[in-house]
Motif scaffolding. Structure first.
Motif, PDB file in Angstrom:
ATOM      1  N   VAL A   1     -36.764 -44.509  34.508  1.00  0.00           N
ATOM      2  CA  VAL A   1     -37.649 -45.477  34.650  1.00  0.00           C
ATOM      3  C   VAL A   1     -38.990 -44.933  35.492  1.00  0.00           C
ATOM      4  N   ARG A   2     -39.700 -46.034  34.838  1.00  0.00           N
ATOM      5  CA  ARG A   2     -40.990 -46.210  35.736  1.00  0.00           C
ATOM      6  C   ARG A   2     -41.488 -46.178  36.686  1.00  0.00           C
ATOM      7  N   ALA A   3     -40.874 -47.573  37.020  1.00  0.00           N
ATOM      8  CA  ALA A   3     -41.113 -47.469  39.118  1.00  0.00           C
ATOM      9  C   ALA A   3     -39.800 -47.858  39.085  1.00  0.00           C
ATOM     10  N   VAL A   4     -38.877 -48.204  40.730  1.00  0.00           N
ATOM     11  CA  VAL A   4     -38.641 -48.770  41.157  1.00  0.00           C
ATOM     12  C   VAL A   4     -38.963 -50.125  42.546  1.00  0.00           C
ATOM     13  N   VAL A   5     -38.524 -50.940  42.593  1.00  0.00           N
ATOM     14  CA  VAL A   5     -38.862 -51.919  43.387  1.00  0.00           C
ATOM     15  C   VAL A   5     -37.401 -51.949  44.790  1.00  0.00           C
ATOM     16  N   THR A   6     -37.462 -52.083  45.558  1.00  0.00           N
ATOM     17  CA  THR A   6     -36.248 -52.354  46.475  1.00  0.00           C
ATOM     18  C   THR A   6     -35.953 -53.445  47.318  1.00  0.00           C
TER      19      THR A   6
ATOM     20  N   GLN B   1     -39.975 -38.285  41.044  1.00  0.00           N
ATOM     21  CA  GLN B   1     -40.828 -38.473  41.097  1.00  0.00           C
ATOM     22  C   GLN B   1     -41.361 -39.649  40.301  1.00  0.00           C
ATOM     23  N   VAL B   2     -40.497 -41.103  41.070  1.00  0.00           N
ATOM     24  CA  VAL B   2     -40.961 -42.292  40.429  1.00  0.00           C
ATOM     25  C   VAL B   2     -41.159 -42.867  41.215  1.00  0.00           C
ATOM     26  N   PRO B   3     -42.782 -43.754  40.712  1.00  0.00           N
ATOM     27  CA  PRO B   3     -43.128 -44.960  41.601  1.00  0.00           C
ATOM     28  C   PRO B   3     -42.278 -45.783  42.386  1.00  0.00           C
ATOM     29  N   TYR B   4     -41.810 -45.863  43.661  1.00  0.00           N
ATOM     30  CA  TYR B   4     -41.494 -46.539  44.766  1.00  0.00           C
ATOM     31  C   TYR B   4     -41.668 -47.928  45.874  1.00  0.00           C
ATOM     32  N   VAL B   5     -41.177 -48.316  45.612  1.00  0.00           N
ATOM     33  CA  VAL B   5     -41.725 -50.034  46.338  1.00  0.00           C
ATOM     34  C   VAL B   5     -40.817 -50.303  47.032  1.00  0.00           C
ATOM     35  N   ASP B   6     -40.995 -50.600  48.329  1.00  0.00           N
ATOM     36  CA  ASP B   6     -39.423 -51.664  49.011  1.00  0.00           C
ATOM     37  C   ASP B   6     -40.102 -52.968  50.116  1.00  0.00           C
ATOM     38  N   VAL B   7     -39.814 -53.713  49.827  1.00  0.00           N
ATOM     39  CA  VAL B   7     -40.143 -55.155  50.337  1.00  0.00           C
ATOM     40  C   VAL B   7     -39.014 -55.606  51.482  1.00  0.00           C
ATOM     41  N   ALA B   8     -38.352 -54.774  51.625  1.00  0.00           N
ATOM     42  CA  ALA B   8     -36.537 -55.707  52.315  1.00  0.00           C
ATOM     43  C   ALA B   8     -36.371 -55.431  54.155  1.00  0.00           C
TER      44      ALA B   8
ATOM     45  N   ASP C   1     -27.476 -39.319  43.189  1.00  0.00           N
ATOM     46  CA  ASP C   1     -27.774 -41.178  42.312  1.00  0.00           C
ATOM     47  C   ASP C   1     -29.118 -39.437  41.590  1.00  0.00           C
ATOM     48  N   ASP C   2     -29.823 -40.078  40.349  1.00  0.00           N
ATOM     49  CA  ASP C   2     -30.417 -38.962  39.521  1.00  0.00           C
ATOM     50  C   ASP C   2     -31.669 -40.683  38.583  1.00  0.00           C
ATOM     51  N   LEU C   3     -32.165 -40.553  39.404  1.00  0.00           N
ATOM     52  CA  LEU C   3     -33.924 -41.788  38.801  1.00  0.00           C
ATOM     53  C   LEU C   3     -34.600 -40.216  38.665  1.00  0.00           C
ATOM     54  N   THR C   4     -34.795 -40.725  36.743  1.00  0.00           N
ATOM     55  CA  THR C   4     -35.749 -39.797  36.884  1.00  0.00           C
ATOM     56  C   THR C   4     -37.176 -40.725  36.145  1.00  0.00           C
ATOM     57  N   PHE C   5     -38.639 -40.239  36.562  1.00  0.00           N
ATOM     58  CA  PHE C   5     -39.498 -41.273  35.849  1.00  0.00           C
ATOM     59  C   PHE C   5     -39.601 -40.933  34.352  1.00  0.00           C
ATOM     60  N   ASP C   6     -40.368 -42.337  33.174  1.00  0.00           N
ATOM     61  CA  ASP C   6     -40.315 -42.376  31.642  1.00  0.00           C
ATOM     62  C   ASP C   6     -41.483 -42.883  32.013  1.00  0.00           C
ATOM     63  N   PRO C   7     -42.796 -42.704  31.837  1.00  0.00           N
ATOM     64  CA  PRO C   7     -43.641 -44.239  31.790  1.00  0.00           C
ATOM     65  C   PRO C   7     -43.719 -44.783  30.609  1.00  0.00           C
ATOM     66  N   ARG C   8     -42.930 -44.555  29.389  1.00  0.00           N
ATOM     67  CA  ARG C   8     -42.727 -45.878  28.848  1.00  0.00           C
ATOM     68  C   ARG C   8     -41.158 -46.861  29.267  1.00  0.00           C
ATOM     69  N   GLY C   9     -40.313 -46.548  30.364  1.00  0.00           N
ATOM     70  CA  GLY C   9     -39.347 -47.009  30.155  1.00  0.00           C
ATOM     71  C   GLY C   9     -38.829 -48.553  30.815  1.00  0.00           C
ATOM     72  N   PRO C  10     -38.167 -49.012  31.824  1.00  0.00           N
ATOM     73  CA  PRO C  10     -38.227 -50.316  32.463  1.00  0.00           C
ATOM     74  C   PRO C  10     -38.730 -49.574  33.526  1.00  0.00           C
ATOM     75  N   VAL C  11     -38.897 -51.071  34.705  1.00  0.00           N
ATOM     76  CA  VAL C  11     -39.270 -51.057  36.174  1.00  0.00           C
ATOM     77  C   VAL C  11     -37.530 -51.903  36.705  1.00  0.00           C
ATOM     78  N   LEU C  12     -36.962 -50.956  37.840  1.00  0.00           N
ATOM     79  CA  LEU C  12     -35.420 -50.714  38.122  1.00  0.00           C
ATOM     80  C   LEU C  12     -36.002 -51.944  39.530  1.00  0.00           C
ATOM     81  N   LEU C  13     -35.603 -53.144  39.526  1.00  0.00           N
ATOM     82  CA  LEU C  13     -35.209 -53.914  40.836  1.00  0.00           C
ATOM     83  C   LEU C  13     -34.237 -53.328  41.037  1.00  0.00           C
ATOM     84  N   VAL C  14     -34.330 -52.993  42.280  1.00  0.00           N
ATOM     85  CA  VAL C  14     -32.613 -52.953  42.886  1.00  0.00           C
ATOM     86  C   VAL C  14     -32.020 -54.169  43.820  1.00  0.00           C
TER      87      VAL C  14
END
Length: 368
Positions: free
Chosen positions: A72-77, A94-101, A3-16
């Protein structure tokens, strides 16, 4: 699988898991602030939410070996990531990452995986109760007290409330002993033990021990010598039924997949909506403060709020610089703003002394 997530400061926030029960609430909260990319196994389920929020939909089945690639600019799982697939892709990119699950064991593994990968972008593991809301509340009280020797969390689960399958999977661990810190020492305890009645908001609620991530992290982050979380249902009879099932050994001999439907029937009967409430008591050097957190929009909304605040944190969008490396929600650099952050989204955090809260409970008991 690569899998390939790349950081883009103007991209969307990815919600998995972005159009599940909690994911949809998070999408609605986040949509006014960032463009969104909602990922899940069945894109068709997200069509209405995408129209509502202006989000783009994409398929990402975490059980499918087909590679996933996005900038993407960030990802939340918001769903379980059992093989740390999203986490690894985010750290590599190098994408900021959050996990709440994640439940505790999986959060511990995620922290280890992330540390070994040496992330250069923030990794915020925010799966303490309700997306880290319990931990944020503890941090706010600890700031007022100058520290946190003990933290006790009591949760009132409203049986009328909506609940996602992942929430119930989180709870479906009543047959597994877990480790806690009590009096500065580690102990292994049984779930559904040490039952007591506490006042949560206006209601005396019978609550009992169960495993949550903040019981692991608070001793490490706040130096807490005792960290305890208990849960009870809005119906006292339902809590009693759970305790009877425990005494009969149901959660021991009924652990396997064969008994999953029976366990889920006991734990999972979601309604159309209810009120989420929890109480947090923090003590330090003989002083105790109590906070009751109430969300009339329910537990899915409260968890989503925890996810939103975590997302703001890793993006440095909450007024403080973004963190580095692996962090937990109670490590917020702005604990004095927690109640204000909650209030912005309709969540109240009422703070009082523990004595006042307990006197109210005794008064209610005498009146009954």
């Amino acid at each position: 699988m690569n899998d390939d997530l790349t950081f883009d400061p103007r991209g969307p926030v990815l919600l998995v898991g972005g159009y599940g029960t909690v994911g949809a609430e998070l999408a609605r909260l986040a949509a006014p602030h960032w463009p969104l990319l909602l990922a899940g196994r069945t894109v068709e389920r997200g069509q209405r939410l995408a129209q509502e929020t202006g989000a783009r939909l994409v398929r990402w089945d975490l059980g499918d070996p087909k590679p996933f690639r996005e900038a993407v600019r960030a990802v939340v799982t918001v769903v379980n990531d059992p093989d740390d697939r999203v986490l690894r892709a985010a750290v590599r990119g190098q994408v900021p990452y959050v996990d709440v699950a994640r439940w505790t064991a999986r959060m511990q593994r995620a922290a280890t995986v992330a540390a070994l990968l040496r992330p250069t972008a923030p990794v915020l593991l925010s799966s303490a109760w309700m997306g880290g809301v319990a931990s944020l509340s503890a941090a706010a009280l600890a700031e007022d007290l100058g520290g946190a020797d003990t933290v006790e969390v009591a949760i009132r689960w409203d049986l009328k409330d909506r609940a996602g399958a992942d929430s119930v999977e989180f709870m479906d661990r009543f047959g597994l002993d877990f480790e806690v810190v009590q009096g500065g020492r580690r102990h292994t305890i049984m779930p559904l033990s040490d039952t007591r009645t506490v006042r949560i908001g206006a209601v005396p609620t019978k609550v009992t021990r169960f495993d949550t991530p903040e019981q692991f992290t608070l001793p490490l982050t706040l130096g807490t010598t005792t960290a305890t979380t208990r849960i009870g249902f809005s119906s006292a009879s339902s809590t009693s039924a759970l305790l009877v099932a425990k005494r009969l050994g149901f959660f021991r001999w009924g652990r396997g997949e064969r008994f999953t439907p029976a366990r889920r029937a006991l734990l999972y009967a979601p309604g159309e909506g209810g009120t989420a409430q929890l109480r947090v008591d923090v003590s330090h050097r003989g002083r105790t403060l109590t906070a009751t957190v109430t969300d009339p929009a329910g537990q899915a909304h409260l968890t989503a709020l925890g996810g939103l605040l975590a997302l703001q944190r890793v993006l440095g969008a909450d007024g403080a610089p973004a963190p580095t490396g692996v962090v937990f929600p109670e490590q917020t650099p702005i604990p004095t703003k927690v109640a204000e952050q909650f209030a912005t989204y309709g969540v109240t955090m009422d703070t009082t002394s523990a004595r006042a809260a307990d006197e109210a409970l005794h008064t209610a008991g005498r009146a009954a």
